[in-house]
Design a protein around this motif. Structure first.
Motif, short mmCIF file in Angstrom:
data_model
loop_
_atom_site.label_atom_id
_atom_site.label_comp_id
_atom_site.label_asym_id
_atom_site.label_seq_id
_atom_site.Cartn_x
_atom_site.Cartn_y
_atom_site.Cartn_z
N PHE A 68 -6.54 -4.49 -4.76
CA PHE A 68 -6.59 -3.26 -3.99
C PHE A 68 -8.05 -2.80 -3.68
CE2 PHE A 68 -6.51 1.64 -3.89
CZ PHE A 68 -5.62 1.74 -2.76
N THR A 119 -4.66 -3.66 0.99
CA THR A 119 -3.87 -4.61 -0.04
C THR A 119 -3.93 -6.03 0.55
OG1 THR A 119 -1.76 -4.14 0.81
CG2 THR A 119 -2.46 -2.63 -0.88
N HIS A 123 -12.09 6.93 4.32
CA HIS A 123 -11.31 5.77 3.22
C HIS A 123 -10.50 5.01 3.85
CE1 HIS A 123 -13.14 9.15 0.87
NE2 HIS A 123 -13.09 8.17 -0.13
N VAL A 137 -10.63 -0.16 -1.57
CA VAL A 137 -10.85 1.16 -1.01
C VAL A 137 -12.25 1.18 -0.24
CG1 VAL A 137 -10.80 3.71 -1.21
CG2 VAL A 137 -9.14 2.39 -2.39
N TRP A 156 -7.71 1.90 2.84
CA TRP A 156 -7.00 1.43 2.00
C TRP A 156 -6.74 0.03 2.36
CZ3 TRP A 156 -2.99 5.22 0.16
CH2 TRP A 156 -3.63 6.82 -0.09
N ALA A 200 0.83 -1.01 -0.10
CA ALA A 200 0.08 0.30 -0.01
C ALA A 200 0.90 1.35 -0.02
CB ALA A 200 -0.95 -0.16 1.15
N TYR A 209 1.73 1.94 -3.41
CA TYR A 209 0.62 2.74 -4.19
C TYR A 209 0.18 3.94 -3.87
CZ TYR A 209 -0.94 -2.33 -5.41
OH TYR A 209 -1.18 -3.35 -6.02
N LEU A 210 0.72 4.45 -2.72
CA LEU A 210 0.55 5.78 -2.11
C LEU A 210 1.89 6.66 -2.71
CD1 LEU A 210 -0.67 7.97 -0.57
CD2 LEU A 210 0.85 7.30 1.42
N ASP A 259 -2.82 5.74 7.35
CA ASP A 259 -3.59 4.39 6.51
C ASP A 259 -2.60 3.24 6.04
OD1 ASP A 259 -6.02 5.82 6.70
OD2 ASP A 259 -5.67 6.98 4.71
#
Length: 143
Positions: free
Chosen positions: A103, A121, A117, A105, A119, A16, A19-20, A59
């Motif tokens: 993924f 994974t 939200h 959300v 997140w 994650a 991904y950010l 997150d």
């Protein structure tokens, strides 16, 4: 058939973080290539880095008191988030929750408050829980 898992404990997920970071770095690269003043580039770059750091701590790495460390799915799309500081947030799972193979959300709508939200994974959940959660979110809580 056995009952579906309803409680999910979260853990820090390195995937994650990737991904950010990738979109943040791409944003900084595009910002550096724009022909705007240096002050705008620096200011916007600091804003992007600050947001990235905050989201990473809250997150992805689960280091802040407002980090969601567990959640429980209830009936009729209700969800309760357990925060690291010990408080609980209740809301409804929104229709625009994103479900993909790699993924998730979760979009939680709280009455009278902004959306939250979460997140996820595959590394965010223990064992096979990510796959089971995807099935529940995709096809509903049958049974």
């Amino acid at each position: 058939m056995g009952s579906l898992q309803r409680h999910y404990a979260l853990r820090p997920a390195p995937l994650a973080l990737l991904y950010l970071l990738l979109p943040s770095l791409l944003t900084l690269y595009v910002l550096a290539r724009l022909s705007v003043g240096m002050i705008w580039q620096i200011g916007t770059g600091l804003l992007v880095l600050s947001a990235c750091l905050y989201l990473a701590l809250r997150d992805v790495l689960l280091r802040l008191g407002t980090s969601c460390v567990a959640f429980r799915l209830e009936k009729e799309s209700s969800i309760t988030l357990m925060l690291k500081e010990g408080t609980h947030l209740s809301g409804v799972l929104a229709d625009d929750t994103l479900v993909t193979p790699f993924f998730l959300v979760l979009v939680i709508r709280q009455e009278g408050r902004c959306s939250r939200h979460v997140w996820l994974t595959p590394g965010s959940l223990e064992g096979d829980a990510f796959r089971r959660l995807r099935v529940v979110l995709r096809w509903g809580q049958a049974g």
